[in-house]
Design a protein around this motif. Structure first.
Motif, PDB file in Angstrom:
ATOM      1  N   PRO A 119       0.836  -1.215   0.000  1.00 18.44           N
ATOM      2  CA  PRO A 119       0.000   0.000   0.000  1.00 18.44           C
ATOM      3  C   PRO A 119       0.863   1.255   0.000  1.00 18.44           C
ATOM      4  N   GLU A 120       0.708   2.073  -1.037  1.00 24.42           N
ATOM      5  CA  GLU A 120       1.454   3.314  -1.137  1.00 24.42           C
ATOM      6  C   GLU A 120       0.556   4.526  -0.917  1.00 24.42           C
ATOM      7  N   ASP A 142       7.361  -4.473  12.572  1.00 24.06           N
ATOM      8  CA  ASP A 142       8.268  -3.322  12.540  1.00 24.06           C
ATOM      9  C   ASP A 142       9.618  -3.609  11.897  1.00 24.06           C
ATOM     10  N   SER A 143       9.985  -4.878  11.751  1.00 26.71           N
ATOM     11  CA  SER A 143      11.298  -5.200  11.182  1.00 26.71           C
ATOM     12  C   SER A 143      11.200  -5.384   9.667  1.00 26.71           C
ATOM     13  N   GLY A 144      12.323  -5.512   9.028  1.00 25.18           N
ATOM     14  CA  GLY A 144      12.343  -5.664   7.568  1.00 25.18           C
ATOM     15  C   GLY A 144      12.705  -4.360   6.901  1.00 25.18           C
ATOM     16  N   GLN A 145      12.665  -4.359   5.575  1.00 24.41           N
ATOM     17  CA  GLN A 145      12.994  -3.152   4.822  1.00 24.41           C
ATOM     18  C   GLN A 145      11.959  -2.053   5.054  1.00 24.41           C
ATOM     19  N   TYR A 146      10.708  -2.431   5.282  1.00 25.29           N
ATOM     20  CA  TYR A 146       9.644  -1.479   5.579  1.00 25.29           C
ATOM     21  C   TYR A 146       8.665  -2.165   6.524  1.00 25.29           C
ATOM     22  N   ARG A 147       7.916  -1.369   7.261  1.00 22.79           N
ATOM     23  CA  ARG A 147       6.954  -1.930   8.216  1.00 22.79           C
ATOM     24  C   ARG A 147       5.899  -2.730   7.465  1.00 22.79           C
TER      25      ARG A 147
END
Length: 143
Positions: free
Chosen positions: A82-83, A111-116
């Motif tokens: 979703p942008e 919360d972790s990863g390249q983006y939430r």
């Protein structure tokens, strides 16, 4: 010069047509999940997860009651990232959990990863153990 303009127009039109061509397939697929939801209810989410095509790309944990912030009662899963605000209401489905999941575990995964909200193996492993109580599919918007 005219040839370049014509080639560019054809490329843009073709790209736009290809992007729109995926929409009915995704909607049909969501409707297929909805039609077969009785099969998945009462089973671990991994059963549905293993059969999903296309793959989940993004997820969003939901805790409705502020008195139980640690309990994740449902989760939305998306086939797109979703942008824009309208993306949060399209091409998704929501799983309501038979037993609420632990938000203290799912929160850090979210919360972790390249983006939430990035769907990764860690998320699949955690959510795969949750028991499905209901599947809500509505491509426009669902709560």
């Amino acid at each position: 010069m005219k040839k370049i303009v014509i080639i560019l127009m054809v490329l843009f039109i073709t790209k736009g047509a290809n992007a729109q061509a995926g929409v009915p397939d995704t909607l049909a697929y969501l409707n297929q999940i909805k039609a077969n939801k009785a099969y998945y209810i009462g089973k671990p989410f991994s059963v549905l997860l293993d059969s999903l095509r296309p793959s989940i790309i993004f997820f969003s944990p939901i805790s409705w009651n502020s008195a139980y912030k640690d309990k994740e009662t449902s989760t939305k899963f998306y086939f797109i990232i979703p942008e824009y605000m309208e993306d949060f209401g399209s091409y998704n489905f929501k799983i309501k959990w038979a037993t609420p999941l632990n938000r203290r575990i799912s929160g850090p995964i979210y919360d972790s990863g390249q983006y939430r909200g990035q769907w990764r193996a860690e998320a699949a492993q955690y959510y795969g153990t949750g028991i499905v109580a209901d599947i809500v599919v509505d491509w426009r918007y669902n709560n």
